[in-house]
Write a protein that holds these residues in place. Structure first.
Motif, PDB file in Angstrom:
ATOM      1  N   THR A 183       0.843  -1.194   0.000  1.00  0.00           N
ATOM      2  CA  THR A 183       0.000   0.000   0.000  1.00  0.00           C
ATOM      3  C   THR A 183       0.878   1.243   0.000  1.00  0.00           C
ATOM      4  OG1 THR A 183      -1.733  -1.174   1.214  1.00  0.00           O
ATOM      5  CG2 THR A 183      -1.826   1.239   1.241  1.00  0.00           C
TER       6      THR A 183
ATOM      7  N   THR B 286       1.158   5.103   0.435  1.00  0.00           N
ATOM      8  CA  THR B 286       0.407   6.182   1.080  1.00  0.00           C
ATOM      9  C   THR B 286       1.056   7.549   0.909  1.00  0.00           C
ATOM     10  OG1 THR B 286       1.534   5.726   3.163  1.00  0.00           O
ATOM     11  CG2 THR B 286      -0.600   4.641   2.810  1.00  0.00           C
TER      12      THR B 286
ATOM     13  N   THR C  75      -7.766   3.189  -2.907  1.00  0.00           N
ATOM     14  CA  THR C  75      -7.908   3.071  -1.457  1.00  0.00           C
ATOM     15  C   THR C  75      -8.933   1.995  -1.103  1.00  0.00           C
ATOM     16  OG1 THR C  75      -7.398   5.420  -1.296  1.00  0.00           O
ATOM     17  CG2 THR C  75      -8.357   4.386   0.650  1.00  0.00           C
TER      18      THR C  75
ATOM     19  N   ASN D  78      -3.012   0.700  -3.912  1.00  0.00           N
ATOM     20  CA  ASN D  78      -2.718  -0.670  -3.491  1.00  0.00           C
ATOM     21  C   ASN D  78      -2.316  -1.486  -4.706  1.00  0.00           C
ATOM     22  OD1 ASN D  78      -3.528  -1.016  -0.528  1.00  0.00           O
ATOM     23  ND2 ASN D  78      -5.223   0.154  -1.392  1.00  0.00           N
TER      24      ASN D  78
END
Length: 175
Positions: free
Chosen positions: A16, A18, A54, A146
């Motif tokens: 993931t 971010t 997300t 992701n």
């Protein structure tokens, strides 16, 4: 060269992202599959990359917000970042491009992500981990990209000479 000990199965890991322009890392533990004493290795047949936002139901274009590119690489040595295609540790790579005109494309990075399914086809790995490195150049506020990495593989038994050759090549690639 190799004797199959299992049918093909899939190892899956998700990374993931971010933060934009910051490399993100994950690993796939191979300790249960690779055994030096039995000359047991993992044979990788293909690698797939699935890019999502997300939320699984949301388009990745929402997460990116602006034009950008998402990179993801799978290596059998920890390089600590993205590598060039001539690096022997590189197993597979994927790239996704997005521009604000709404075009979403997978860029052809021309690296073999499908190695074949024969007993001698594939990438043999004798290390105890696979390393995933991912990076995006664009990310909207409070969003994440992701990437699911799906490794289709089988467990094989190698001859002593073949196992030693792969181990030496892997060690030499570390230099």
């Amino acid at each position: 060269m190799a004797t199959k000990k299992t049918s093909m199965f899939t190892l899956t890991e998700r990374v993931t992202i971010t933060a934009a322009t910051t490399e993100t890392f994950a690993t796939i533990d191979l300790g249960s599959y690779v055994d030096v004493g039995d000359r047991q290795a993992l044979q990788i047949h293909s690698v797939d990359y699935i890019f999502q936002s997300t939320a699984a139901s949301q388009s990745v274009t929402v997460a990116m917000g602006n034009s950008g590119v998402v990179h993801c690489q799978l290596t059998d040595l920890n390089r600590g970042g993205l590598v060039f295609a001539n690096d022997r540790a590189l197993v597979s790579s994927g790239q996704l491009n997005f521009d604000t005109d709404g075009f979403l494309t997978k860029d052809l990075d021309l690296y073999p992500d499908n190695f074949g399914k024969g007993s001698d086809d594939g990438r043999f790995v004798v290390n105890d981990q696979l390393y995933i490195t991912a990076l995006t150049s664009a990310l909207a506020s409070n969003q994440a990209v992701n990437i699911t990495v799906r490794v289709n593989c089988s467990i094989v038994s190698l001859t002593a000479k073949d196992f030693m050759a792969i181990a030496i090549q892997s060690t030499a690639a570390d230099n």
